[in-house]
Structures are given as structure tokens and as C-alpha cells.
Design a protein around this motif. Structure first.
Motif, PDB file in Angstrom:
ATOM      1  N   UNK A 330       0.826  -1.209   0.000  1.00 31.13           N
ATOM      2  CA  UNK A 330       0.000   0.000   0.000  1.00 31.13           C
ATOM      3  C   UNK A 330       0.859   1.258   0.000  1.00 31.13           C
ATOM      4  N   UNK A 331       1.927   1.247   0.786  1.00 31.59           N
ATOM      5  CA  UNK A 331       2.778   2.437   0.832  1.00 31.59           C
ATOM      6  C   UNK A 331       3.474   2.686  -0.503  1.00 31.59           C
ATOM      7  N   UNK A 392      -4.172   1.497   7.439  1.00 32.57           N
ATOM      8  CA  UNK A 392      -4.047   2.474   6.361  1.00 32.57           C
ATOM      9  C   UNK A 392      -3.371   3.716   6.931  1.00 32.57           C
ATOM     10  N   UNK A 393      -2.217   4.035   6.430  1.00 31.59           N
ATOM     11  CA  UNK A 393      -1.449   5.148   6.975  1.00 31.59           C
ATOM     12  C   UNK A 393      -2.097   6.479   6.615  1.00 31.59           C
ATOM     13  N   UNK A 394      -1.812   7.487   7.439  1.00 31.10           N
ATOM     14  CA  UNK A 394      -2.313   8.823   7.164  1.00 31.10           C
ATOM     15  C   UNK A 394      -1.870   9.372   5.820  1.00 31.10           C
ATOM     16  N   UNK A 395      -0.576   9.233   5.433  1.00 29.12           N
ATOM     17  CA  UNK A 395      -0.149   9.727   4.112  1.00 29.12           C
ATOM     18  C   UNK A 395      -0.890   9.076   2.951  1.00 29.12           C
ATOM     19  N   UNK A 396      -1.234   7.781   3.076  1.00 27.58           N
ATOM     20  CA  UNK A 396      -1.977   7.131   1.999  1.00 27.58           C
ATOM     21  C   UNK A 396      -3.409   7.663   1.942  1.00 27.58           C
ATOM     22  N   UNK A 397      -4.057   7.757   3.104  1.00 23.56           N
ATOM     23  CA  UNK A 397      -5.418   8.287   3.130  1.00 23.56           C
ATOM     24  C   UNK A 397      -5.466   9.734   2.649  1.00 23.56           C
ATOM     25  N   UNK A 398      -4.408  10.488   2.930  1.00 21.76           N
ATOM     26  CA  UNK A 398      -4.314  11.857   2.444  1.00 21.76           C
ATOM     27  C   UNK A 398      -4.424  11.929   0.922  1.00 21.76           C
ATOM     28  N   UNK A 399      -3.921  10.892   0.253  1.00 27.68           N
ATOM     29  CA  UNK A 399      -3.872  10.897  -1.205  1.00 27.68           C
ATOM     30  C   UNK A 399      -5.153  10.356  -1.852  1.00 27.68           C
ATOM     31  N   UNK A 400      -6.090   9.924  -1.046  1.00 26.08           N
ATOM     32  CA  UNK A 400      -7.385   9.455  -1.569  1.00 26.08           C
ATOM     33  C   UNK A 400      -8.382  10.594  -1.410  1.00 26.08           C
ATOM     34  N   UNK A 401      -8.897  11.089  -2.510  1.00 27.69           N
ATOM     35  CA  UNK A 401      -9.678  12.327  -2.500  1.00 27.69           C
ATOM     36  C   UNK A 401     -11.043  12.173  -1.827  1.00 27.69           C
ATOM     37  N   UNK A 402     -11.713  11.057  -2.080  1.00 26.15           N
ATOM     38  CA  UNK A 402     -13.089  10.889  -1.632  1.00 26.15           C
ATOM     39  C   UNK A 402     -13.198   9.664  -0.724  1.00 26.15           C
ATOM     40  N   UNK A 403     -13.828   9.842   0.443  1.00 25.34           N
ATOM     41  CA  UNK A 403     -14.110   8.735   1.354  1.00 25.34           C
ATOM     42  C   UNK A 403     -15.620   8.721   1.557  1.00 25.34           C
ATOM     43  N   UNK A 404     -16.264   7.611   1.235  1.00 29.95           N
ATOM     44  CA  UNK A 404     -17.722   7.571   1.300  1.00 29.95           C
ATOM     45  C   UNK A 404     -18.171   6.313   2.023  1.00 29.95           C
TER      46      UNK A 404
END
Length: 519
Positions: A330-331, A392-404
């Protein structure tokens, strides 16, 4: 003539580098030597070429000292693509075909022991490189012609204006390069030898229809925004809520690929041996299993091969059960999500592959999957839920624009609910929004950065004030703030508005608050 030169190409990543196959016949102790940084598969060509020439009824110079050099010597060569050029070089050096007539041609193909030609990987990449080289050559130079086996030739012919010939057997190729004195004996084009023209495939790609999905209005809206702006998306919900069903229909919402995008996507698939003419122009959806390693996802090996992110180029990478993927895998997605390409470095070489994909992730809210379910109780402790989401690391989640959030549907809505809006209607709005973005800034909203973001977002003062207050209160990073602004720009495009208002930003903010770690 005891020396002959035949042109071919070696694959280095997605680049097809020119290779000169030099064959020299000399007196001395009979031998067959291959040099030029060749892999085991290329070394085995000695036995294939020897048997193919003999079984085709041609004369193999077994009483000569045969030296084959694949130049340049520092370029790695692999696979059986050099069987055909090596065989032609031996026949030209022994005088059985006219070596001078081989100029202006390139060859690739694996030989069977009987002389039949078998497909090779990367035919489309070879044709693209050859076409670009001809375009860069001086004006008036004749184009180079490419000879390939069945299956590979049809791929290569997809490149516009490429001169591609299909040959089924070694004898079909030999017949075209006999000395001039026997040129009248060459049979006409037919099953064995044929020139292929650029294939115009007009069949519309087939995708699963979004109308199959009942309910899930919020998730459908998020899919539409993601498709319109080129954004990545994470869906969180219990098992059976429809996350995979939604993701499998996402590619059908995207605008049709243009010819260059189709060629780039097909070239990567050809490099991995996955291309088929039936999927020409269809945006790929790659869905690797959650046990996939980092190398399987981003590519690697020796020589480097493309991974799932490159095979999803101009398409969709769907990662189901996202927290179950290895952390390293993932990273490794973080840089390609930003740059759109992946560079694989090894001690002997570097290879770069395109990776302009849209990431669609899906996950359960907790290990058991029923956190927040209306009828089933979650059996996980708060610590177990935190550890699960923390995969799921914060930097990875930062790069995902939409969370639904994708909630479980009540049985009545599932059984009695009508069909949802079809993909065609959603795709029409997506195309219109993309066209607005292209006319305004020349790129999708997801690619906006730096001064281009400041210039083209066109946000009202109250909007920026609201976003600043929200980002401060939620402790967002600069990346999260900018991504919310890009999503708001897409929402405004879908609404047909030139300026980004507070309502657009408010909706964008809601798509970054599903998980606690999501910036």
C-alpha cells in the motif's frame, strides 16, 4: 557473404530499443555462439533455430563456426523474440537469402522446431517505437517495415501508418528475401504472408451498467464526482453492501479513451502478454487479490515487468479489502498516485512505466465488518477497530480524495426498489464536466497543483474562508485541504457553475470524514 546484419528490438520497460543481430560464419571447429548480454531464453535459441532451419528444408551451416552478436552489448535481451532474426542472419550469411534486401526491415518472432512462428510479448510497444523513430528521422526516408508472427502482427497494426507484415512460417519470410535471380518464384500474398493495415475497431466497449445497483445514492454520487474529476475513492461499508458491485461499474462512467490513450494502455497490456483485440479501447479494471505483494502491484523483477498499477493505466485499480493488503504494497502506491508513473531501479538498469490510474478502494469499517450496521452488532473492541483502521497510513489516506460510507440496504429496498440511473446518463454528465475542465485548464481537476490550482479553482472569498476554518478545526494537512478544493471544483463543474461556492466545498468536506485517520 559470411557476415550479415538483421534488425530487431529488445524491450526495456515500455521502451523498445533497436538491436542489430550480427551473424558471422567462419571456418574452424563447428560451434554456435551467442553473445551480447543474452538471457537463458535467448541462449536456447540455438537449438530452436537449428531445428527450424533443418525442418524447413533449408541448409544449416553445421560445418561452420557461427558467431551471433546482439548489439549493443550492454542492453539486456530476453525472450524468444530473436529466433527469427537469428535464423535470417544465418541464412543471409550462408548466401541462401539476399542480405542486401534485409535493409529497411525489422523482425521479431519465436520459432517452433518445425519453423512456425509464435507470438511474442510487446509487439505493440515495438511498433510504437518504430513509428516514433521513423517520424523523428529525416524527411523522405522510407519507413521501416516490421515482420511479426500471427497474433503479434495484429497488435502492431493498431499503430496508425505502421507498415506491419504477418508471417506464419520461416519459409514465408525466406521466400520474400530470396536473391533477385529467383524473385519470380515468390508466391503472392496469402495466408502465410500478408501486409496488415491499421485496424480500425469501432465496437463500443462493454461495461457493466450502474443501473444494476439499487439505492446507495451517496456512493453513486461519489462515483460520479470521482469519474468527472479523475479522483481516487475509498468506500467503507459492511459485507454485502455493494462496494464491489459499484467499483466494477466505475470504468463505464469514464469518458471514452482517445486513440493515444488506447495505444498506451494496450502497449502496457501487450508487454505483460494480456492484450486482446476484443478489449481495444476499453478502460481496464485491475483487481488484484489482497495477498498481492508490492512487486505485483507496482512492478519489478529482472528484467522489470509492469505491475497492476501500470496495467490499470488510463483505467481503474480496484483494491478490495484494502487494509488486508501488505503495508509495504500500500505504501508503494503513494508516489504513483501523485506522479502518474513508476520508476523501477535495479542494479543493472532502470525502467519507467506509466501508471495514470484511478484508485478505487473498498474496506469494512472493522474486522468483523458490522460496525454501525442497523441490525447486526459489532463484536470488536475499540482497540481492535483502531488497529484495523490504522493499517491504512495517514499519508496514503491523504492521497485518496473521496471517502464515502456504503451502508447496508434494508431488504425491502433491495427487493422492491427500482433500477437505478443507467451508466449512460451518468457518463454524459461526466463527459460534460470533463470538457469544462479541459477547456478551462487543459487537464482534469485531480491534476491541478500549485499556481494552476490557485488560478483555475475560481473560489469565492466566503468559500475560502469556510474551507480555512474547516481545515483548521479538523486539523487537515495542506494536501487534504488542496484535495478538498479540487473535489469542490469538480462538484461545481458537474453543476455547470464557473465559481466554487460554499455549498460545493461543504459537500467536498463530507467526503473526507468517514475514517478518523482520513485527514
Amino acid at each position: 557473404m559470411s557476415l550479415s546484419l538483421v534488425r530487431s528490438r529488445a524491450l526495456l520497460g515500455l521502451d523498445a530499443r533497436p538491436v542489430c543481430v550480427e551473424v558471422h560464419l567462419a571456418n574452424g571447429l563447428p560451434s554456435f555462439t551467442l553473445v551480447g548480454l543474452v538471457d537463458t531464453e535467448v541462449k536456447e535459441a540455438r537449438e530452436r533455430v537449428r531445428s527450424a532451419i533443418a525442418n524447413a528444408g533449408l541448409d544449416f551451416p553445421s560445418n561452420k563456426r557461427i558467431t551471433v552478436n546482439l548489439a549493443p552489448a550492454d542492453l539486456p535481451k530476453d525472450s524468444g523474440r530473436f529466433d527469427l532474426p537469428i535464423a535470417l542472419g544465418i541464412l543471409a550469411a550462408s548466401g541462401q537469402i539476399d542480405a542486401a534486401r534485409l535493409a529497411g526491415w525489422e523482425f521479431a518472432g519465436e520459432l517452433s522446431l518445425g519453423g512456425e512462428l509464435r507470438p511474442v510479448r510487446g509487439a505493440l510497444a515495438m511498433s510504437l517505437a518504430l513509428h516514433r523513430g521513423d517520424a523523428a528521422a529525416q524527411a523522405g526516408a522510407p519507413p521501416t517495415r516490421l515482420v511479426l508472427p500471427p497474433g503479434s502482427a495484429e497488435e502492431a497494426a493498431l499503430v496508425p501508418q505502421a507498415q506491419v507484415y504477418r508471417a506464419r512460417h520461416l519459409l514465408d519470410v525466406v521466400a520474400r528475401f530470396l536473391p533477385e535471380r529467383v524473385a519470380s518464384e515468390v508466391p503472392p500474398d496469402g495466408e502465410g504472408w500478408a501486409r496488415l493495415t491499421s485496424t480500425a475497431l469501432g465496437t463500443a466497449p462493454a461495461y457493466a451498467d450502474l443501473a444494476d445497483v439499487k439505492g446507495q445514492a451517496a456512493a453513486r454520487r461519489a462515483l460520479e464526482i470521482a469519474a468527472a474529476g479523475g479522483h481516487s475513492l475509498l468506500m467503507v461499508g459492511p459485507p454485502g453492501a455493494g462496494k464491489s458491485m459499484l467499483a466494477q461499474r466505475f470504468a463505464g462512467l469514464l469518458p471514452p479513451m482517445d486513440s493515444l490513450q488506447a495505444l498506451e494502455s494496450a502497449a502496457v497490456a501487450s508487454l505483460a502478454g494480456r492484450f486482446s483485440l476484443e478489449r481495444w479501447g476499453q478502460r481496464p479494471t485491475c483487481a488484484p487479490h489482497h495477498s498481492a505483494s508490492a512487486v505485483a502491484l507496482v512492478g519489478g523483477g529482472s528484467p522489470p515487468r509492469p505491475g497492476e498499477i501500470s496495467l490499470a493505466h488510463h483505467g481503474v485499480l480496484f483494491l478490495d479489502e484494502l487494509p488486508e493488503f501488505p503495508r509495504a504494497a500500500l505504501e508503494a502506491l503513494r508516489e504513483p498516485l501523485e506522479s502518474g508513473h513508476i520508476r523501477i531501479s535495479r542494479a543493472a538498469m532502470q525502467s519507467e512505466f506509466p501508471a495514470r490510474f484511478q484508485l478505487i478502494g473498498a474496506m469494512n469499517p472493522c474486522p468483523c465488518g458490522f460496525l454501525g450496521h442497523p441490525t447486526r452488532a459489532c463484536r470488536d473492541t475499540p482497540d481492535q477497530i483502531a488497529r484495523y483502521q490504522g493499517k491504512l497510513s495517514g499519508p496514503l489516506l491523504d492521497r485518496i480524495d473521496l471517502h464515502v460510507e456504503v451502508p447496508a440496504l434494508p431488504p425491502d429496498d433491495l427487493l422492491r426498489g427500482g433500477a437505478g440511473e443507467p451508466s449512460a446518463a451518468v457518463r454524459k454528465r461526466v463527459i460534460e464536466a470533463r470538457q469544462r475542465a479541459e477547456q478551462r485548464q487543459g487537464m482534469a481537476n485531480q491534476a491541478l497543483a500549485g499556481q494552476a490550482l490557485d488560478h483555475h479553482v475560481n473560489a469565492e472569498p466566503e468559500t475560502l474562508k469556510f474551507l480555512n476554518a474547516t481545515a483548521t478545526r479538523l486539523g487537515w494537512s495542506a494536501r487534504s485541504t488542496h484535495r478538498a478544493l479540487r473535489v469542490a471544483r469538480t462538484i461545481a463543474d458537474l453543476a455547470g457553475q464557473d465559481t466554487v461556492g460554499v455549498g460545493h466545498v461543504a459537500e467536498a468536506v463530507q467526503y473526507r470524514r468517514v475514517l478518523r485517520q482520513a485527514g
